[in-house]
Motif scaffolding. Structure first.
Motif, PDB file in Angstrom:
ATOM      1  N   VAL A 117       0.706  -1.705   0.137  1.00 31.06           N
ATOM      2  CA  VAL A 117       0.247  -0.147  -0.180  1.00 31.06           C
ATOM      3  C   VAL A 117       0.875   1.614   0.191  1.00 31.06           C
ATOM      4  N   GLY A 118       1.988   0.957   0.871  1.00 34.17           N
ATOM      5  CA  GLY A 118       2.740   2.870   1.147  1.00 34.17           C
ATOM      6  C   GLY A 118       2.486   3.450   1.728  1.00 34.17           C
ATOM      7  N   GLU A 119       2.986   4.774   1.730  1.00 30.36           N
ATOM      8  CA  GLU A 119       2.271   5.450   2.747  1.00 30.36           C
ATOM      9  C   GLU A 119       1.001   7.178   2.370  1.00 30.36           C
ATOM     10  N   GLU A 120       0.632   6.235   1.073  1.00 32.77           N
ATOM     11  CA  GLU A 120      -0.329   7.216   0.782  1.00 32.77           C
ATOM     12  C   GLU A 120      -2.026   6.322   1.483  1.00 32.77           C
ATOM     13  N   PRO A 121      -3.307   7.422   0.856  1.00 33.41           N
ATOM     14  CA  PRO A 121      -4.028   6.746   1.537  1.00 33.41           C
ATOM     15  C   PRO A 121      -4.549   5.565   0.712  1.00 33.41           C
ATOM     16  N   PHE A 122      -5.535   4.494   1.347  1.00 36.01           N
ATOM     17  CA  PHE A 122      -5.909   3.924   0.507  1.00 36.01           C
ATOM     18  C   PHE A 122      -7.746   3.324   0.556  1.00 36.01           C
ATOM     19  N   MET A 123      -8.419   2.954  -0.696  1.00 31.29           N
ATOM     20  CA  MET A 123      -9.540   2.142  -0.782  1.00 31.29           C
ATOM     21  C   MET A 123      -9.482   1.260   0.180  1.00 31.29           C
ATOM     22  N   LEU A 124     -11.029   0.323   0.695  1.00 29.22           N
ATOM     23  CA  LEU A 124     -10.488  -0.754   1.659  1.00 29.22           C
ATOM     24  C   LEU A 124     -11.405  -1.309   2.236  1.00 29.22           C
ATOM     25  N   THR A 125     -12.372  -2.059   0.878  1.00 26.45           N
ATOM     26  CA  THR A 125     -13.626  -3.022   1.313  1.00 26.45           C
ATOM     27  C   THR A 125     -13.528  -4.240   1.853  1.00 26.45           C
ATOM     28  N   TYR A 126     -14.700  -4.899   1.951  1.00 35.57           N
ATOM     29  CA  TYR A 126     -15.198  -6.442   1.339  1.00 35.57           C
ATOM     30  C   TYR A 126     -15.194  -7.079   0.618  1.00 35.57           C
ATOM     31  N   GLY A 127     -14.510  -7.986   0.109  1.00 30.98           N
ATOM     32  CA  GLY A 127     -14.510  -8.747  -0.580  1.00 30.98           C
ATOM     33  C   GLY A 127     -16.484  -9.822  -0.902  1.00 30.98           C
ATOM     34  N   ASP A 128     -17.442  -9.045  -0.686  1.00 28.53           N
ATOM     35  CA  ASP A 128     -19.161  -9.916  -1.008  1.00 28.53           C
ATOM     36  C   ASP A 128     -20.001  -9.077  -0.854  1.00 28.53           C
ATOM     37  N   GLY A 129     -19.506  -8.181  -1.028  1.00 26.70           N
ATOM     38  CA  GLY A 129     -20.908  -6.350  -0.817  1.00 26.70           C
ATOM     39  C   GLY A 129     -20.908  -5.468  -2.245  1.00 26.70           C
ATOM     40  N   VAL A 130     -22.074  -5.329  -2.755  1.00 29.82           N
ATOM     41  CA  VAL A 130     -21.973  -4.866  -3.652  1.00 29.82           C
ATOM     42  C   VAL A 130     -22.428  -3.654  -4.088  1.00 29.82           C
ATOM     43  N   SER A 131     -22.555  -2.446  -4.014  1.00 29.66           N
ATOM     44  CA  SER A 131     -22.697  -1.282  -3.928  1.00 29.66           C
ATOM     45  C   SER A 131     -23.718  -0.364  -5.133  1.00 29.66           C
ATOM     46  N   ASP A 132     -23.798   0.539  -4.559  1.00 25.16           N
ATOM     47  CA  ASP A 132     -24.041   1.852  -6.079  1.00 25.16           C
ATOM     48  C   ASP A 132     -23.546   3.786  -5.620  1.00 25.16           C
ATOM     49  N   ILE A 133     -22.818   3.180  -4.721  1.00 21.32           N
ATOM     50  CA  ILE A 133     -21.950   4.116  -4.333  1.00 21.32           C
ATOM     51  C   ILE A 133     -20.876   4.748  -4.936  1.00 21.32           C
ATOM     52  N   ASP A 134     -21.123   6.487  -5.016  1.00 25.77           N
ATOM     53  CA  ASP A 134     -20.398   7.001  -6.289  1.00 25.77           C
ATOM     54  C   ASP A 134     -18.863   7.233  -4.803  1.00 25.77           C
ATOM     55  N   LEU A 135     -17.976   6.565  -5.955  1.00 23.71           N
ATOM     56  CA  LEU A 135     -16.740   6.833  -5.169  1.00 23.71           C
ATOM     57  C   LEU A 135     -16.013   7.273  -5.654  1.00 23.71           C
ATOM     58  N   ASN A 136     -15.859   8.577  -6.530  1.00 21.99           N
ATOM     59  CA  ASN A 136     -15.041   9.485  -6.468  1.00 21.99           C
ATOM     60  C   ASN A 136     -15.557  10.352  -5.350  1.00 21.99           C
ATOM     61  N   GLU A 137     -16.907  11.140  -4.868  1.00 17.17           N
ATOM     62  CA  GLU A 137     -17.454  11.661  -3.944  1.00 17.17           C
ATOM     63  C   GLU A 137     -16.955  11.002  -2.605  1.00 17.17           C
ATOM     64  N   LEU A 138     -16.255   9.514  -2.171  1.00 22.13           N
ATOM     65  CA  LEU A 138     -16.755   9.460  -1.708  1.00 22.13           C
ATOM     66  C   LEU A 138     -14.486   9.572  -1.186  1.00 22.13           C
ATOM     67  N   GLU A 139     -14.411  10.065  -1.796  1.00 25.07           N
ATOM     68  CA  GLU A 139     -12.519  10.516  -2.264  1.00 25.07           C
ATOM     69  C   GLU A 139     -12.684  10.797  -1.774  1.00 25.07           C
ATOM     70  N   ARG A 140     -13.260  12.551  -2.353  1.00 22.65           N
ATOM     71  CA  ARG A 140     -13.534  13.816  -1.901  1.00 22.65           C
ATOM     72  C   ARG A 140     -14.082  14.079  -0.644  1.00 22.65           C
ATOM     73  N   PHE A 141     -14.936  13.585  -0.054  1.00 23.65           N
ATOM     74  CA  PHE A 141     -15.799  13.706   1.080  1.00 23.65           C
ATOM     75  C   PHE A 141     -14.351  13.558   2.347  1.00 23.65           C
ATOM     76  N   HIS A 142     -13.705  12.072   2.053  1.00 20.22           N
ATOM     77  CA  HIS A 142     -12.721  11.715   2.997  1.00 20.22           C
ATOM     78  C   HIS A 142     -11.836  12.801   3.040  1.00 20.22           C
ATOM     79  N   ARG A 143     -11.205  13.315   1.828  1.00 21.90           N
ATOM     80  CA  ARG A 143      -9.796  14.247   2.209  1.00 21.90           C
ATOM     81  C   ARG A 143     -10.767  15.608   2.398  1.00 21.90           C
ATOM     82  N   ALA A 144     -12.144  16.095   2.327  1.00 21.69           N
ATOM     83  CA  ALA A 144     -12.757  16.896   3.167  1.00 21.69           C
ATOM     84  C   ALA A 144     -12.541  16.781   4.619  1.00 21.69           C
ATOM     85  N   HIS A 145     -13.104  16.102   4.838  1.00 16.82           N
ATOM     86  CA  HIS A 145     -13.015  16.734   5.966  1.00 16.82           C
ATOM     87  C   HIS A 145     -11.622  15.947   7.315  1.00 16.82           C
ATOM     88  N   GLY A 146     -10.827  14.991   6.442  1.00 19.97           N
ATOM     89  CA  GLY A 146      -9.281  15.684   7.342  1.00 19.97           C
ATOM     90  C   GLY A 146      -8.987  13.966   8.505  1.00 19.97           C
TER      91      GLY A 146
END
Length: 258
Positions: A117-146
């Protein structure tokens, strides 16, 4: 941003399907659910995957080893014992499959892939669940709240009608279930800063226990409520429900174009 997928568990509650393969390799529409999850991430531009394998990890490795060939037109010259790839439909993904141990817990699996992984932020999920989440928006939200970790949460709802009961146990009313009656649960689809590794002790650490509880106590765990579709393939019944949605062309998690 890399995507870490937890795919090493035994899948005991779907044992009818997972006797010969790990649960993430159980198929929906002829493709492993792991493939469906990866297709969703790739749709939003995340194509560098780290698979935390364990139980029957060889099945996952073999699948990706053969992926290019199975998704290509090929010509065999039997006289010269040669093969020519005529047209490949393989995905432009980088996939690192790591054997994180047979009995390692979820936190321990994440700890083991830190070198990849290194020393950068990363996505993490489980290998048994599917969703229609907007992952770009999720990343933006994460970076915004710190905060250190963003966890997608979901209201699982209430299956039955609800009793209103006072402090003495007297039933004061009976009403139909409402959205507020459901419980918010962790559905994966997280974004993590590298500091998450510092709160994971070792192989026996369960991510959902001490690590996330510690981050929550420090004010470093942020929830992102998802109001769209999410489904975990926990049982054969769940698998059949997902298969039906896919077969009918009504799979909400299929955010990509063929």
């Amino acid at each position: 941003m890399k995507v870490v997928i937890l795919a090493g568990g035994f899948g005991t509650r779907i044992s009818e399907e997972s006797v010969l393969k790990p649960k993430p390799m159980v198929e929906i529409g002829g493709k492993p659910i792991l493939w469906h999850i990866m297709k969703g991430y790739a749709h939003y531009g995340y194509t560098d995957f780290i698979i935390c394998a364990g139980y029957k990890q060889d099945v996952i490795k073999q699948y990706f080893f053969d992926y290019y060939l199975h998704n290509a037109d090929v010509s065999f010259d039997l006289a010269t014992n040669s093969m020519q790839v005529l047209n490949s439909h393989a995905e432009p993904w980088k996939v690192t499959v790591v054997d994180t141990g047979l009995n390692t817990m979820t936190g321990g699996r994440i700890k083991r892939v830190r070198p990849y992984v290194g020393e950068e932020p990363f996505m993490l999920t489980y290998g048994d669940g599917v969703s229609d989440i907007d992952l770009n928006e999720l990343e933006r939200f994460h970076r915004a709240h710190g905060k250190a970790v963003t966890m997608s949460s979901y209201n699982v709802g209430q299956q039955f009608g609800v009793l209103d009961v006072d402090d003495t146990g007297l039933v004061t009313g009976f009403r139909e279930k409402q959205e507020m009656d459901g419980s918010m649960i962790n559905i994966g689809f997280m974004v993590c800063n590298p500091e998450i590794f510092d709160v994971i002790e070792g192989d026996e650490t369960v991510l959902e226990k001490k690590p996330l509880e510690t981050l929550a106590a420090r004010g470093q765990l942020q929830s992102c409520c998802h109001g769209g579709f999410w489904k975990c393939m926990d049982t054969v019944r769940d698998r059949n429900q997902l298969e039906k949605l896919w077969a009918e062309g009504k799979a909400p998690w299929k955010v990509w174009n063929d």
